[in-house]
Design a protein around this motif. Sequence first.
Motif, PDB file in Angstrom:
ATOM      1  N   LEU A   7      -3.382   5.254  -3.529  1.00 34.86           N
ATOM      2  CA  LEU A   7      -3.954   4.898  -2.221  1.00 34.86           C
ATOM      3  C   LEU A   7      -4.474   3.323  -2.063  1.00 34.86           C
ATOM      4  CD1 LEU A   7      -6.680   7.752  -1.542  1.00 34.86           C
ATOM      5  CD2 LEU A   7      -4.655   7.385  -0.288  1.00 34.86           C
ATOM      6  N   ASN A   8      -4.686   2.959  -3.524  1.00 38.12           N
ATOM      7  CA  ASN A   8      -5.024   1.299  -3.475  1.00 38.12           C
ATOM      8  C   ASN A   8      -3.646   0.579  -3.177  1.00 38.12           C
ATOM      9  OD1 ASN A   8      -6.632  -0.977  -3.808  1.00 38.12           O
ATOM     10  ND2 ASN A   8      -6.709  -0.688  -5.824  1.00 38.12           N
ATOM     11  N   SER A  10      -1.187   1.693  -1.325  1.00 40.43           N
ATOM     12  CA  SER A  10      -0.546   1.967  -0.140  1.00 40.43           C
ATOM     13  C   SER A  10      -1.631   1.091   1.021  1.00 40.43           C
ATOM     14  CB  SER A  10      -1.137   3.332   0.204  1.00 40.43           C
ATOM     15  OG  SER A  10      -0.097   4.160  -0.700  1.00 40.43           O
ATOM     16  N   ALA A  11      -2.974   0.983   0.475  1.00 37.20           N
ATOM     17  CA  ALA A  11      -3.947   0.175   1.367  1.00 37.20           C
ATOM     18  C   ALA A  11      -3.314  -1.320   1.238  1.00 37.20           C
ATOM     19  CB  ALA A  11      -5.191   0.428   0.917  1.00 37.20           C
ATOM     20  N   CYS A  14      -0.279  -1.490   3.639  1.00 37.55           N
ATOM     21  CA  CYS A  14      -1.072  -1.561   5.077  1.00 37.55           C
ATOM     22  C   CYS A  14      -1.682  -2.956   5.521  1.00 37.55           C
ATOM     23  CB  CYS A  14      -2.001  -0.293   5.271  1.00 37.55           C
ATOM     24  SG  CYS A  14      -0.889   1.170   5.282  1.00 37.55           S
ATOM     25  N   LEU A  46      -3.725   2.740  10.551  1.00 39.23           N
ATOM     26  CA  LEU A  46      -3.445   3.034   9.014  1.00 39.23           C
ATOM     27  C   LEU A  46      -4.325   2.302   8.062  1.00 39.23           C
ATOM     28  CD1 LEU A  46      -2.572   5.548   7.442  1.00 39.23           C
ATOM     29  CD2 LEU A  46      -0.531   4.275   7.218  1.00 39.23           C
ATOM     30  N   SER A  47      -4.397   1.006   8.169  1.00 43.49           N
ATOM     31  CA  SER A  47      -4.910   0.225   6.930  1.00 43.49           C
ATOM     32  C   SER A  47      -6.404   0.407   7.222  1.00 43.49           C
ATOM     33  CB  SER A  47      -4.547  -1.147   7.260  1.00 43.49           C
ATOM     34  OG  SER A  47      -4.818  -1.945   8.605  1.00 43.49           O
ATOM     35  N   LEU A  50      -7.393   3.530   5.415  1.00 41.62           N
ATOM     36  CA  LEU A  50      -7.184   3.500   4.079  1.00 41.62           C
ATOM     37  C   LEU A  50      -8.153   2.595   3.259  1.00 41.62           C
ATOM     38  CD1 LEU A  50      -3.202   3.521   3.499  1.00 41.62           C
ATOM     39  CD2 LEU A  50      -4.930   5.226   2.702  1.00 41.62           C
ATOM     40  N   ASN A  51      -8.393   1.514   3.881  1.00 37.38           N
ATOM     41  CA  ASN A  51      -9.396   0.521   3.466  1.00 37.38           C
ATOM     42  C   ASN A  51     -10.958   1.282   3.292  1.00 37.38           C
ATOM     43  OD1 ASN A  51      -7.842  -1.640   2.522  1.00 37.38           O
ATOM     44  ND2 ASN A  51      -7.931  -2.524   4.493  1.00 37.38           N
ATOM     45  N   ILE A  53     -11.193   4.481   3.050  1.00 40.01           N
ATOM     46  CA  ILE A  53     -11.418   5.609   1.971  1.00 40.01           C
ATOM     47  C   ILE A  53     -11.343   4.966   0.626  1.00 40.01           C
ATOM     48  CG2 ILE A  53      -9.868   7.398   0.892  1.00 40.01           C
ATOM     49  CD1 ILE A  53      -8.903   8.012   3.708  1.00 40.01           C
ATOM     50  N   VAL A  54     -10.378   3.609   0.338  1.00 39.75           N
ATOM     51  CA  VAL A  54     -10.348   3.331  -1.107  1.00 39.75           C
ATOM     52  C   VAL A  54     -11.706   2.460  -1.327  1.00 39.75           C
ATOM     53  CG1 VAL A  54      -9.061   1.308  -2.082  1.00 39.75           C
ATOM     54  CG2 VAL A  54      -7.848   3.182  -0.816  1.00 39.75           C
ATOM     55  N   ASN A  79      -8.436  -5.930  -1.179  1.00 37.65           N
ATOM     56  CA  ASN A  79      -8.679  -4.715  -0.184  1.00 37.65           C
ATOM     57  C   ASN A  79      -9.949  -4.741   0.423  1.00 37.65           C
ATOM     58  OD1 ASN A  79      -6.064  -3.656  -0.415  1.00 37.65           O
ATOM     59  ND2 ASN A  79      -6.659  -2.165  -2.038  1.00 37.65           N
TER      60      ASN A  79
END
Length: 92
Positions: A7-8, A10-11, A14, A46-47, A50-51, A53-54, A79
């Motif tokens: 996830l990190n 992927s963030a 993004c 999406l970014s 994801l940010n 969440i991370v 991030n």
Amino acid sequence: MGLLRMLNRSALICNVCFLFAILRLWMRNPVNPGFASLMIVMGFVLSVFLNLIVNTWHLIRRITKKSLHEIPASFIYLNASFLVIQLILFVK
């Protein structure tokens, strides 16, 4: 810890798309409109999710004093800084 690392990363990808989407706002005619729309969706939508969440996961791990040594500190700070920039831009 494998999910957090994925996830990190992927963030971070993004967030790069977020930079491309910001640059796209200044361009009149993109070279490839399909690619430009993908960058906009990944960058602006999406970014942010994801940010959130991370960075929430990092904050919880930091509060519970679990180690984050598998993830480079530069990813964490990058991030987090992108999340602050995105929240400032979207709240305005």
